[in-house]
Design a protein around this motif. Structure first.
Motif, PDB file in Angstrom:
ATOM      1  N   GLY A 340       0.826  -1.211   0.000  1.00 15.74           N
ATOM      2  CA  GLY A 340       0.000   0.000   0.000  1.00 15.74           C
ATOM      3  C   GLY A 340       0.851   1.249   0.000  1.00 15.74           C
ATOM      4  N   GLU A 341       1.904   1.220   0.787  1.00 18.78           N
ATOM      5  CA  GLU A 341       2.797   2.387   0.820  1.00 18.78           C
ATOM      6  C   GLU A 341       3.451   2.627  -0.532  1.00 18.78           C
ATOM      7  N   ARG A 342       3.880   1.552  -1.224  1.00 17.26           N
ATOM      8  CA  ARG A 342       4.508   1.711  -2.549  1.00 17.26           C
ATOM      9  C   ARG A 342       3.508   2.260  -3.567  1.00 17.26           C
ATOM     10  N   ARG A 343       2.275   1.779  -3.523  1.00 20.87           N
ATOM     11  CA  ARG A 343       1.265   2.297  -4.455  1.00 20.87           C
ATOM     12  C   ARG A 343       0.986   3.776  -4.197  1.00 20.87           C
ATOM     13  N   SER A 344       0.929   4.158  -2.954  1.00 25.00           N
ATOM     14  CA  SER A 344       0.694   5.557  -2.622  1.00 25.00           C
ATOM     15  C   SER A 344       1.848   6.429  -3.109  1.00 25.00           C
ATOM     16  N   GLN A 345       3.072   5.964  -2.938  1.00 19.01           N
ATOM     17  CA  GLN A 345       4.226   6.723  -3.427  1.00 19.01           C
ATOM     18  C   GLN A 345       4.200   6.866  -4.945  1.00 19.01           C
ATOM     19  N   LEU A 346       3.804   5.779  -5.668  1.00 19.42           N
ATOM     20  CA  LEU A 346       3.741   5.828  -7.136  1.00 19.42           C
ATOM     21  C   LEU A 346       2.689   6.832  -7.595  1.00 19.42           C
ATOM     22  N   ALA A 347       1.542   6.863  -6.931  1.00 20.40           N
ATOM     23  CA  ALA A 347       0.490   7.813  -7.292  1.00 20.40           C
ATOM     24  C   ALA A 347       0.964   9.242  -7.079  1.00 20.40           C
ATOM     25  N   GLN A 348       1.691   9.486  -6.008  1.00 24.09           N
ATOM     26  CA  GLN A 348       2.206  10.838  -5.758  1.00 24.09           C
ATOM     27  C   GLN A 348       3.195  11.236  -6.849  1.00 24.09           C
ATOM     28  N   LEU A 349       4.081  10.297  -7.241  1.00 31.58           N
ATOM     29  CA  LEU A 349       5.057  10.609  -8.302  1.00 31.58           C
ATOM     30  C   LEU A 349       4.361  10.901  -9.634  1.00 31.58           C
TER      31      LEU A 349
END
Length: 461
Positions: A340-349
């Motif tokens: 979940g944390e990785r997906r959230s970081q990808l969306a922010q990028l």
């Protein structure tokens, strides 16, 4: 008769009666110290002053005696005619009558005086041997198990002692050692009874006692054989002989001296109520300590039982399976959280990347330009409006204080033509002088015909 020669006047030494008595008194007092005289009291007089006067006589002579109030206050008996006494005092002379007399400071009855001297001699002897020393005194037991009472079985002293002991601590056993306490053989019997009580060892405290009486009545307790027996005792002993004012040799040798038989009993045992109170406190403390100790042991047993349960193989296997399931669940949750944390970081990028394109930036800059132009136009219009309002307010204020506004209301300004100064006082302008008058609209030139002051103008009005 004619040949008799008289001594010369300067060779004579003539005394007056008063000086003769005074010289005789000084001579007598200086050559006699303190003396003791034994005799019988006669012609006793007791004046209201409190002094005592009598004659001390024997078969052959008598001498006058005086005992002043300060000395007779300490008498242990009341002097009476016919008493045989031993008197201590100084030899003197009563100057007023020229009477030879004794000034006494102490008297005692003859029999008692002998006993008193024997008492003091034995007291000094035993004190020199150390029988009265404090380091030889034995401590009394705090609570004796059995008390031995050495006294006459028929006297009042034994009843007083037993009564007090029963009242203060009835649980203490009492053993009576009967003995004579008065008479010729009493001293030896008291010594043997003391030795017997100490040798048997039945008691852990002894009381040597008898009631009050004269010095002769108490003399058995002043004998050396009793003192030696008391000093040889291993068992602690309390001496309670006579009344509070009576002192015997036994009192000095005993471990503790009590003023009366009842006082000896009070010293021997504690008060039962105080001990019961203290015992109650100890019982409560012991109960609390036992309860705390029992609770501590119970907690220890519970802990050991729990440890025994935890060490069972079946329980350990069950706990191991539970820990394995827990670790698996924690691992799954950890991977899900990380994903979940990785997906959230990808969306922010991705959002940052979309916001960083030139087209989007150009559109943003155009929008900011249009907004800035409109804001500048509004600011200019607002600034001009503010300045215009301020100008109008300043014009109104200027108009309010302007002299022209005053002239509009019908006033005028008068100026002297000679020097151009403003005329404010009529007295400064002389008749015939020229003046200029400035009105709200135009000016006038005039000549002064008459000058009036403020007071003249008011009078005219």
């Amino acid at each position: 008769m004619d040949n008799l020669e008289l001594p010369l006047a300067e060779e004579r030494e003539v005394f007056t009666v008063a000086s003769l008595n005074r010289e005789a008194r000084q001579l007598i007092e200086n050559n006699f110290g303190v003396i003791w005289v034994e005799g019988e009291i006669s012609n006793l007089a007791r004046p209201s002053s409190g002094h005592l006067y009598w004659s001390l006589k024997d078969d052959s002579a008598q001498v006058r005696c005086a005992m002043f109030r300060q000395a007779n206050r300490s008498l242990a008996f009341s002097p009476e005619n016919g008493q045989q006494v031993l008197a201590r005092g100084r030899v003197s002379l009563y100057e007023a009558r020229g009477e030879f007399q004794l000034i006494l400071d102490y008297i005692e009855q003859v029999g008692e005086g002998l006993l008193r001297r024997r008492f003091e001699e034995l007291k000094r002897k035993l004190a020199a041997e150390g029988l009265f020393a404090a380091e030889r005194k034995k401590p009394l037991p705090t609570l004796p198990q059995r008390i031995g009472v050495i006294t006459s079985p028929s006297g009042a002293a034994v009843r007083d002692v037993v009564t007090v002991l029963r009242r203060r601590f009835p649980a203490v056993a009492v053993l009576i050692y009967p003995t004579a306490v008065q008479g010729e053989r009493a001293a030896a019997e008291i010594a043997r009874t003391l030795e017997l009580a100490d040798r048997r060892g039945d008691c852990d405290l002894l009381i040597l006692t008898r009631g009050g009486g004269s010095l002769e009545d108490l003399w058995s307790f002043n004998e050396e054989v009793v003192a030696r027996a008391l000093d040889a005792l291993v068992t602690p002993v309390i001496s309670g002989v006579g009344h509070e004012v009576d002192f015997t040799i036994a009192d000095f040798v005993a471990d503790v001296r009590a003023p009366t038989p009842s006082g000896a009993a009070e010293l021997a045992v504690p008060e039962q109520s105080a001990w019961l109170s203290t015992l109650g406190i100890f019982v409560r403390r012991l109960s609390r300590a036992a309860a705390q100790q029992l609770a501590s042991v119970r907690r220890l047993l519970d802990g050991l039982a729990q440890r025994l349960d935890r060490s069972h193989p079946g329980i350990q296997l069950r706990e191991s399976n539970q820990r394995l399931d827990d670790l698996e669940l924690r691992l799954r949750l950890s991977w899900q959280r990380r994903l979940g944390e990785r997906r959230s970081q990808l969306a922010q990028l991705m959002a940052v990347l979309r916001g960083a394109t030139p087209r989007r930036q150009l559109a943003g800059m155009q929008e900011r330009y249009r907004w800035s132009g409109r804001a500048l136009e509004r600011a200019i219009i607002q600034l001009v409006g503010h300045r215009q309002v301020r100008l109008e307010l300043a014009a109104r204020a200027l108009q309010t204080v302007s002299p022209l506004a005053t002239l509009e209301r019908g006033y005028s300004i008068v100026v002297s033509q000679s020097d151009g100064s403003v005329v404010t006082d009529a007295a400064t302008v002389a008749p015939g002088a020229g003046i200029d008058v400035r009105l709200a609209h135009g000016e006038l030139s005039a000549t002064v015909n008459e000058s009036r002051t403020s007071n003249d103008a008011q009078t005219k009005l």
